[in-house]
Design a protein around this motif. Sequence first.
Motif, PDB file in Angstrom:
ATOM      1  N   ILE A 101       0.827  -1.208   0.000  1.00  0.00           N
ATOM      2  CA  ILE A 101       0.000   0.000   0.000  1.00  0.00           C
ATOM      3  C   ILE A 101       0.857   1.252   0.000  1.00  0.00           C
ATOM      4  O   ILE A 101       0.458   2.304  -0.503  1.00  0.00           O
ATOM      5  N   ASP A 102       2.080   1.150   0.548  1.00  0.00           N
ATOM      6  CA  ASP A 102       2.979   2.310   0.587  1.00  0.00           C
ATOM      7  C   ASP A 102       3.368   2.750  -0.819  1.00  0.00           C
ATOM      8  O   ASP A 102       3.480   3.945  -1.094  1.00  0.00           O
ATOM      9  N   GLU A 103       3.601   1.773  -1.698  1.00  0.00           N
ATOM     10  CA  GLU A 103       3.960   2.125  -3.073  1.00  0.00           C
ATOM     11  C   GLU A 103       2.812   2.822  -3.782  1.00  0.00           C
ATOM     12  O   GLU A 103       3.030   3.662  -4.655  1.00  0.00           O
ATOM     13  N   LEU A 104       1.603   2.497  -3.410  1.00  0.00           N
ATOM     14  CA  LEU A 104       0.438   3.138  -4.006  1.00  0.00           C
ATOM     15  C   LEU A 104       0.287   4.573  -3.511  1.00  0.00           C
ATOM     16  O   LEU A 104      -0.247   5.433  -4.211  1.00  0.00           O
ATOM     17  N   LYS A 105       0.778   4.829  -2.306  1.00  0.00           N
ATOM     18  CA  LYS A 105       0.667   6.165  -1.730  1.00  0.00           C
ATOM     19  C   LYS A 105       1.660   7.144  -2.359  1.00  0.00           C
ATOM     20  O   LYS A 105       1.483   8.352  -2.266  1.00  0.00           O
ATOM     21  N   TRP A 106       2.724   6.613  -2.967  1.00  0.00           N
ATOM     22  CA  TRP A 106       3.699   7.485  -3.608  1.00  0.00           C
ATOM     23  C   TRP A 106       3.079   8.155  -4.839  1.00  0.00           C
ATOM     24  O   TRP A 106       2.241   7.564  -5.518  1.00  0.00           O
ATOM     25  N   THR A 107       3.514   9.369  -5.137  1.00  0.00           N
ATOM     26  CA  THR A 107       3.127  10.015  -6.384  1.00  0.00           C
ATOM     27  C   THR A 107       4.042   9.515  -7.493  1.00  0.00           C
ATOM     28  O   THR A 107       5.089   8.906  -7.224  1.00  0.00           O
ATOM     29  N   GLU A 141      -3.353   8.888 -11.909  1.00  0.00           N
ATOM     30  CA  GLU A 141      -3.645  10.292 -11.582  1.00  0.00           C
ATOM     31  C   GLU A 141      -4.548  10.926 -12.634  1.00  0.00           C
ATOM     32  O   GLU A 141      -5.427  11.732 -12.310  1.00  0.00           O
TER      33      GLU A 141
END
Length: 215
Positions: A101-107, A141
């Motif tokens: 989930i952390d990788e998904l939070k990155w822009t 995005e």
Amino acid sequence: MLNEEQAREELTDILNGREYKAYEEKPNTIFEQWWEDLKAWFNEFLNNIFPDIEITKDHSGSVLFFVVVVTIVLLLLLVTLLVRKRNRNRAIHKNMPLQSIDELKWTYEMHLAEANKLEATNKYKKATRHMFLALLLYFHEKEWLIARIWKTNWEYYDELKQVKGNWAQQFYELALLFDEATYGEKVVKEQEYRTYKKNVLKLIQDGQDLEKNKQ
């Protein structure tokens, strides 16, 4: 005649002797005793179910053997199906570009920055991965696809075809190298990485130019 009678008496003595009796009454092995007990239980079980049918112990033993064989076959089949399902799940998981989930939070900018850091230390394999994630999250995005940690690259490809069909093939080719670099044994060399990076950045730039032209 005397010899025959004497021989008969000796044979009778042998048959009645302790050693022969002990051999004749040799106890069953654990497995044999277990099988006999199981046959007796199964025979009683069948007689309770079918009280009007006389079922012998030998007959019930044959039925029991058949049931055991069928059960073993079914268990082996079940194990095979479970192993196949596990392997299929592993294969599907391997095509999931977002592993946390952390990788998904990155822009997408953060992934580009991380790729540049890795590139500076000649870690082209890892840099390739972050380049692809940057492209994926850029498309997310722009709402051309919806990024989720449980989705595979091929699901993203299908989504992208619906809204950006002319870019879907380019995404597909970039996804192939991403899979080979991330999950395979492929060694990504500098020139190959730089070509990959150029193609990713071009798609991002084309998307930005497209948005500017709409304004």
